[in-house]
Write an enzyme that holds these catalytic residues in place. Sequence first.
Site, PDB file in Angstrom:
ATOM      1  N   HIS A 168       0.348   4.824   8.633  1.00  0.00           N
ATOM      2  CA  HIS A 168       1.232   3.570   9.163  1.00  0.00           C
ATOM      3  C   HIS A 168       2.754   3.629   8.535  1.00  0.00           C
ATOM      4  CE1 HIS A 168       0.614   1.279   5.170  1.00  0.00           C
ATOM      5  NE2 HIS A 168       1.681   0.624   5.626  1.00  0.00           N
ATOM      6  N   SER A 198       0.812  -1.226  -0.005  1.00  0.00           N
ATOM      7  CA  SER A 198      -0.073   0.029   0.002  1.00  0.00           C
ATOM      8  C   SER A 198       1.005   1.288   0.111  1.00  0.00           C
ATOM      9  CB  SER A 198      -1.040  -0.259   1.341  1.00  0.00           C
ATOM     10  OG  SER A 198      -0.357  -0.117   2.397  1.00  0.00           O
ATOM     11  N   GLU A 199       2.104   1.095   0.731  1.00  0.00           N
ATOM     12  CA  GLU A 199       2.859   2.344   0.706  1.00  0.00           C
ATOM     13  C   GLU A 199       4.543   1.889   0.469  1.00  0.00           C
ATOM     14  OE1 GLU A 199      -0.714   4.472   2.452  1.00  0.00           O
ATOM     15  OE2 GLU A 199       0.531   3.035   3.039  1.00  0.00           O
ATOM     16  N   THR A 200       5.237   2.596  -0.038  1.00  0.00           N
ATOM     17  CA  THR A 200       6.665   2.617  -0.049  1.00  0.00           C
ATOM     18  C   THR A 200       7.090   3.821   0.242  1.00  0.00           C
ATOM     19  OG1 THR A 200       6.695   0.619  -1.540  1.00  0.00           O
ATOM     20  CG2 THR A 200       8.613   1.935  -1.255  1.00  0.00           C
TER      21      THR A 200
END
Length: 286
Positions: A85, A54-56
């Site tokens: 997060h 979902s995120e990097t």
Amino acid sequence: MTPRPAPERRVRSFAQVDVFAETPYLGNPVAVVLNGDGLSDEDMARLATWTNLSETTFVVRPESDEVDYGLRIFTPGGEIPFAGHPTLGSAHAWLEAGGVPKSPGKITQECRVGLVEVRRSGTSLSFRAPDPQRVGPLDSALLDRIARGLRIGRERIIAHQWVDNGPGWAAVQLASADDVLALKPDERHMNDLMLGVVGAYPEGSRLRFEVRAFGAPAGVREDPVTGSLNASIAQWLIGEGAAPHSYKVGQGACLGRQGVLTVEAHGEEVWIGGSSVTCVRGTVHL
């Protein structure tokens, strides 16, 4: 024709951290590149698409000498100004890699939404919720679309609000946590929404609310555990007197996760926290 040489790549420190979970692999993972200086936007976007999380995030040199580090946050669909997060997971990885905050017990992160403060208490980290960029009730047409997307009658939405602190969140409240857990959305009506749904557990339960996040971040149908959304929902509900100043939230049960977030309000400040654990540590060639 002589082929063009491949661009030179550096070996960079890398971690993958599970956030809002005490048990590995039951929270929400974030990939963290700990020395992201010198990477182009295209380099960052390419890795974020490849990790397919979902995120990097990419820890970079900040513009201000007064803060600890800068952070670029990418989803598979592009860069976003803030996310919860990834903020906590990146702070966790930075500390494990030997980062020393300029102020004891407090980390200051510089990102596209501005400065975000992170504090450490024992093994837990929490971030101060940024000011919302958009608030107020949702319009009737949007509520109709949300109800269709959630496959529920509009009368089952007992409250609603824009809760946008960067990613573009809107939120609706249902009568109970069980109602939230029972949702089976129709993706035809959800594909470009950034929607949070919240419902309360019975009094005396271990958790106060259950939350689900749909269409967020970009390219993800449902996010397992979402700090930014819970931050802005907390600001909304506490501000309306609909939530206590201290409580716990569950998220991710429908995806096989066991995310738990803590909410603490002190005056005008709302803090979102939880445990993080490193699951992968090594290097990445970029």
